[in-house]
Write a protein that holds these residues in place. Structure first.
Motif, PDB file in Angstrom:
ATOM      1  N   THR A 110      36.935  20.259  11.403  1.00  0.00           N
ATOM      2  CA  THR A 110      37.521  20.865  12.603  1.00  0.00           C
ATOM      3  C   THR A 110      38.866  21.520  12.277  1.00  0.00           C
ATOM      4  N   SER A 111      39.277  22.422  13.152  1.00  0.00           N
ATOM      5  CA  SER A 111      40.570  23.094  12.990  1.00  0.00           C
ATOM      6  C   SER A 111      41.712  22.141  13.317  1.00  0.00           C
ATOM      7  N   GLU A 112      41.515  21.358  14.349  1.00  0.00           N
ATOM      8  CA  GLU A 112      42.518  20.383  14.799  1.00  0.00           C
ATOM      9  C   GLU A 112      41.896  18.988  14.759  1.00  0.00           C
TER      10      GLU A 112
ATOM     11  N   LYS B 158      39.784  15.132  10.872  1.00  0.00           N
ATOM     12  CA  LYS B 158      39.367  16.533  10.914  1.00  0.00           C
ATOM     13  C   LYS B 158      38.039  16.732  10.176  1.00  0.00           C
TER      14      LYS B 158
ATOM     15  N   GLY C 247      36.261  24.248  18.301  1.00  0.00           N
ATOM     16  CA  GLY C 247      37.159  23.566  17.379  1.00  0.00           C
ATOM     17  C   GLY C 247      36.584  23.374  15.988  1.00  0.00           C
TER      18      GLY C 247
END
Length: 172
Positions: free
Chosen positions: A122-124, A130, A162
């Motif tokens: 994930t990005s965040e 993540k 995300g």
């Protein structure tokens, strides 16, 4: 160059062959590459005895053949040249299957491969992580559901927007 016009041309060709486009990439390095990944549209037919095709051992996801790639490549190459979708001379067109560790990009990919092992970055952070590896458990309301193993098995929901990268994991 308009990658969306190229994708649309590739989708027309794929549809005419009973296939679908998984992804289209344009890479420029020492040479210019147009990579088109194709796949068969999944067939979810019941087994002849009325049972589940997966339980009966029937292949519900037939594989892409070399001749599938060749047909799409030949037809797409003509369209790219006639419609002048790629400027300038000299590019290499590659048409292939997405592979066993295929990228997952669209909501339908996550639904189609429910039950399969996958890795998602994930990005965040979600919670404190993540990176997630586990079994896909479906897609609903813009979120990928994934069953994680570990000391305490749990299910996480990852918003599609995300996700930075998602791939199937090859299982033997």
């Amino acid at each position: 160059m308009n990658l969306e016009k190229i994708r649309a041309a590739a989708e027309r060709v794929a549809r005419s062959e009973g296939l679908e486009i998984v992804d289209v990439e344009w890479k420029v390095g020492k040479q210019r590459f147009l990579r088109v990944y194709i796949d068969r549209v999944p067939q979810r037919n019941p087994a002849p005895d009325g049972g589940n095709a997966v339980e009966s051992g029937e292949d519900t996801d037939p594989k892409i053949s070399h001749s599938d790639c060749e047909r799409v490549s030949q037809q797409l190459s003509v369209i790219l040249d006639v419609e002048e979708l790629i400027e300038g001379p000299g590019y290499i067109l590659e048409v292939s299957s997405p592979g066993l560790d295929r990228a997952l990009k669209k909501p339908g990919d996550f639904a189609r491969f429910t039950g399969r092992l996958a890795k998602i970055t994930t990005s965040e952070p979600i919670g404190d992580a993540k990176f997630f590896e586990g079994r896909l458990a479906g897609f609903a309301d813009g979120k990928v559901k994934m069953e994680l193993k570990g000391k305490e098995p749990r299910t996480v929901e990852i918003p599609l927007e995300g996700i930075r990268k998602a791939n199937l994991v090859v299982e033997f």
